[in-house]
Design a protein around this motif. Structure first.
Motif, mmCIF file in Angstrom:
data_model
loop_
_atom_site.group_PDB
_atom_site.id
_atom_site.type_symbol
_atom_site.label_atom_id
_atom_site.label_comp_id
_atom_site.label_asym_id
_atom_site.label_seq_id
_atom_site.Cartn_x
_atom_site.Cartn_y
_atom_site.Cartn_z
ATOM 1 N N VAL A 90 28.769 7.478 78.307
ATOM 2 C CA VAL A 90 28.682 7.366 79.786
ATOM 3 C C VAL A 90 28.109 8.894 80.192
ATOM 4 O O VAL A 90 27.403 8.909 81.098
ATOM 5 N N LYS A 91 28.470 10.014 79.627
ATOM 6 C CA LYS A 91 27.946 11.200 80.044
ATOM 7 C C LYS A 91 26.561 11.396 79.761
ATOM 8 O O LYS A 91 25.682 11.884 80.572
ATOM 9 N N GLU A 92 25.893 10.898 78.592
ATOM 10 C CA GLU A 92 24.515 11.059 78.218
ATOM 11 C C GLU A 92 23.764 10.064 79.297
ATOM 12 O O GLU A 92 22.539 10.544 79.569
ATOM 13 N N VAL A 93 24.379 8.780 79.637
ATOM 14 C CA VAL A 93 23.670 7.931 80.518
ATOM 15 C C VAL A 93 23.301 8.758 82.011
ATOM 16 O O VAL A 93 22.446 8.887 82.759
ATOM 17 N N ALA A 94 24.818 9.110 82.444
ATOM 18 C CA ALA A 94 24.583 10.122 83.639
ATOM 19 C C ALA A 94 23.763 11.347 83.839
ATOM 20 O O ALA A 94 23.005 11.241 84.478
#
Length: 121
Positions: A90-94
């Protein structure tokens, strides 16, 4: 800006309506400033009040995997833009969204095809 991501074990859950929780990131133009966890309501996502809850938190964008048009419409009606076809941490996508590397794939969850990745340009 606040971004919500349907999540399961820090990964985007490809089924919005059945995710364990929502990760909500508060961001500036380039970075994540804060992370909140919002427990997923019982039942199907599009039939719950999750769109209103997220909108009340100030969320304006959802980065999701597969999602039916009904759920997209419910979110859009509360002012939340939806980008589908995302997968991964999720952090990488954001962070990828903030860097401009993700565009909406436009994929709806008509067939349960789990081979979609975020469209990078």
């Amino acid at each position: 800006m606040k971004i919500a991501l349907p999540s399961r074990q820090d990964l985007i859950d490809s089924h919005f309506g059945h995710c364990e929780y929502f990760t909500v990131f508060t961001t500036n133009d380039t970075d994540i400033l804060e992370k909140e966890i919002l427990e997923s309501p019982a039942g199907c996502g599009c039939k719950s009040d999750i769109a209103t809850v997220l909108a009340d938190m100030g969320v304006t964008l959802m980065l999701a995997g597969n999602m039916g048009d009904g759920a997209v419409n419910v979110l859009n009606n509360t002012g939340i833009q939806v980008v589908r076809g995302c997968a991964g941490n999720v952090k990488e996508v954001a962070l990828a969204w903030l860097s401009g590397a993700i565009k909406d794939s436009g994929d709806s969850c008509h067939e349960h095809d789990h081979g979609h990745e975020c469209n990078h340009h």
